[in-house]
Design a protein around this motif. Structure first.
Motif, PDB file in Angstrom:
ATOM      1  N   VAL A 317      78.264  43.471  -7.030  1.00  0.00           N
ATOM      2  CA  VAL A 317      77.883  44.007  -5.721  1.00  0.00           C
ATOM      3  C   VAL A 317      77.258  42.880  -4.896  1.00  0.00           C
ATOM      4  N   THR A 357      82.466  44.609  -4.796  1.00  0.00           N
ATOM      5  CA  THR A 357      82.170  45.378  -3.595  1.00  0.00           C
ATOM      6  C   THR A 357      80.891  44.863  -2.940  1.00  0.00           C
ATOM      7  N   ALA A 359      77.010  45.971  -0.830  1.00  0.00           N
ATOM      8  CA  ALA A 359      76.005  47.016  -0.572  1.00  0.00           C
ATOM      9  C   ALA A 359      76.236  47.619   0.813  1.00  0.00           C
ATOM     10  N   LYS A 361      78.988  47.870   4.023  1.00  0.00           N
ATOM     11  CA  LYS A 361      80.444  47.738   4.106  1.00  0.00           C
ATOM     12  C   LYS A 361      80.961  47.116   5.404  1.00  0.00           C
ATOM     13  N   TYR A 385      73.896  52.774   3.696  1.00  0.00           N
ATOM     14  CA  TYR A 385      75.099  52.666   2.859  1.00  0.00           C
ATOM     15  C   TYR A 385      74.841  52.978   1.384  1.00  0.00           C
ATOM     16  N   ARG A 386      73.592  53.247   1.075  1.00  0.00           N
ATOM     17  CA  ARG A 386      73.240  53.364  -0.347  1.00  0.00           C
ATOM     18  C   ARG A 386      73.961  54.494  -1.056  1.00  0.00           C
ATOM     19  N   LEU A 389      77.457  53.527  -1.943  1.00  0.00           N
ATOM     20  CA  LEU A 389      77.578  52.579  -3.061  1.00  0.00           C
ATOM     21  C   LEU A 389      77.385  53.304  -4.392  1.00  0.00           C
ATOM     22  N   GLU A 392      80.427  55.287  -5.126  1.00  0.00           N
ATOM     23  CA  GLU A 392      81.531  54.375  -5.446  1.00  0.00           C
ATOM     24  C   GLU A 392      81.436  53.941  -6.911  1.00  0.00           C
ATOM     25  N   ALA A 408      71.788  43.437  -2.499  1.00  0.00           N
ATOM     26  CA  ALA A 408      72.395  44.299  -3.519  1.00  0.00           C
ATOM     27  C   ALA A 408      71.302  44.907  -4.398  1.00  0.00           C
ATOM     28  N   SER A 411      69.601  47.671  -2.571  1.00  0.00           N
ATOM     29  CA  SER A 411      70.449  48.849  -2.479  1.00  0.00           C
ATOM     30  C   SER A 411      70.526  49.573  -3.828  1.00  0.00           C
TER      31      SER A 411
END
Ligand code: URA
Length: 471
Positions: A317, A357, A359, A361, A385-386, A389, A392, A408, A411
């Motif tokens: 991440v 990926t 943390a 986007k 965005y947490r 993630l 995901e 990262a 997050s």
């Protein structure tokens, strides 16, 4: 021999102390014949020693050297005398002295070292920057802090690492340190009135604190212990604590409801809103939500999605896509990605078999002429965005999640942890994880030798990661 006077600076004067120790050891000076005077003592007596040039270096066991580095920061004026007693005894047959818990000197110095460590931790946790403008319009973040010990220089690298891209000043009664994105400059002792009192940043910080405050963890006694009242007056969020504690049970219920509703609230587009009312059932459904969400900066129109096989052993991440990633819609393909690829290849990790990926986007940037300059996402943006993630990673189900850098780590843990202190294996939310530096950190190191060393350490991390993921 009569009394000997050794002059050191009144602070964490490690160099001064080392020189003094060399000279004293070379002259076989017994600890109780030495008077340590700091630069501002004026009742000096005894004969001054010549300086240490020419005296051989003193070799000490690692634990002793480490303890000296910490204990020398203590505010106790006796620290130099106590440390010299330790050195003397270690050099005269008691090499394992620090392991003797019952020894009063070892015990006292260890308590001093702990107290210094706690003070450094408090400075990292409780120092708050406030936004100001220099006369030339430069945005500068200024913080005031009153450490208990002489920890300014021990604590500052953490802020450089974390706020490398900002212009800031830390003011303390012991001195100031100013960072201009490249160099650190020392300033004289400051006064609280030199630092601004409050501003919009404070309000934003308070709301961030409220948003990361986990009501399920409220323990007022522990909170008081970790956040002594002394520091509260500098903390904007302290104003929120009483209310937060009172409202905790209600907030816990609301948080559970809100988590379930997150995608619907976040998604501006009606077309996907219907889908978002239910939790996405697959990575593709989740990615559709992410792809339809608003960018952080107009113009960064690709959401850069994670890449790699579901069920990959390792998920890396990063922070956020960069310029090239945004243009191509793929993570880690620019300079940082190439650095990561090189290191992965050298340790035998196949990039095609790992999941990669970010943390955050979307690319956040500042337009400068034709160029788009990377801007670090702020904690509120990371938080936004947490949820994505976490979902995901739940779909990918890696054996090991690797946090590349501080964003990262923030997050994945919800906490603003230092990468250097957390480096190594650690739990990242529900996943076994590993924290290491971001490859772009390696790219920014100007000195080739230091860079090479940092790259080597990064490769070493990847080797450990490979092993951990294989077990
Ligand atoms: N830096 C990141 O953190 N992620 C990318 O995808 C590229 C650079």
């Amino acid at each position: 021999m009569g009394m000997i006077r050794m002059a050191v600076q009144d602070g964490a004067d490690l160099d001064g102390f080392r020189n003094a120790v060399r000279t004293l050891v070379a002259h076989h000076a017994l600890p109780d014949t030495v008077v340590w005077s700091t630069a501002n003592d004026n009742d000096l007596f005894g004969a001054a020693m010549p300086d240490a040039s020419g005296a051989p270096a003193v070799s000490l066991p690692r634990d002793v050297a480490d303890l000296i580095k910490l204990a020398i920061c203590h505010s106790d004026p006796e620290r130099f005398a106590l440390l010299y007693q330790l050195v003397w005894r270690v050099l005269h047959g008691e090499r394992a002295l620090l392991e003797v818990q019952s020894d009063p000197l070892a015990h006292r110095l260890q308590l001093m070292a702990k107290s210094v460590q706690r003070d450094i931790h408090k400075m990292h946790a409780f120092l708050r920057f406030r936004e100001t403008k220099d006369p030339d319009g430069t945005e500068r973040f200024v913080a005031w802090f009153e450490p208990e010990h002489h920890i300014l220089d021990a604590a500052v690298p953490f802020f450089i690492e974390r706020f490398r891209g900002m212009v800031w000043s830390i003011l303390t009664p012991q001195g100031a340190r100013h960072w201009d994105r490249e160099t650190l400059v020392e300033g004289p002792p400051a006064h609280k009135s030199d630092a601004p009192d409050s501003d919009a940043f404070e309000a934003a910080w308070k709301s961030y604190y409220e948003s990361i405050f986990n009501p399920a963890r409220v323990n007022p006694a522990a909170m008081r212990q970790h956040m002594p009242k002394k520091y509260w007056r500098n903390l904007p969020e302290a104003a929120a604590i009483a209310d937060l504690v009172r409202e905790a049970p209600q907030r816990a219920r609301e948080m559970i409801e809100r988590e379930a509703a997150m995608p619907a609230k976040r998604d501006p587009k009606k077309a996907v809103a219907a889908m978002a009312e239910q939790e996405p059932k697959s990575l593709e459904a989740l990615n559709a939500l992410i792809a339809a969400s608003e960018p952080l900066t107009p113009g960064a129109d690709h959401a850069v999605l994670g890449e790699g096989p579901i069920g990959a052993d390792i998920a890396f991440v990063g922070e956020q896509p960069g310029d090239q990633e945004d243009l191509e819609g793929k993570p880690f393909i620019g300079p940082a990605g190439q650095m990561l690829d090189k290191a992965l290849e050298e340790v035998g990790i196949d990039r095609r078999r790992v999941y990669v990926t970010n943390a955050v986007k979307h690319f956040k940037f500042e337009p400068r002429g034709k160029r788009r300059i990377h801007k670090k996402p702020n904690p509120g943006e990371v938080k936004r965005y947490r949820w994505w993630l976490t979902k995901e990673l739940e779909f990918v189900r890696p054996k090991l999640v690797v946090a590349l850098g501080g964003t990262a780590l923030l997050s994945l843990t919800g906490k603003p942890l230092s990468v250097m202190r957390s480096r190594g294996p650690l739990q990242l939310g529900e996943f076994p994880g590993y924290a290491t530096v971001h490859p772009s950190y390696l790219l920014r190191i100007p000195d080739p030798a230091v860079k090479e060393e940092a790259y080597e350490a990064f490769r070493h991390d990847l080797q450990r990661i490979k092993k951990l993921a294989a077990t």
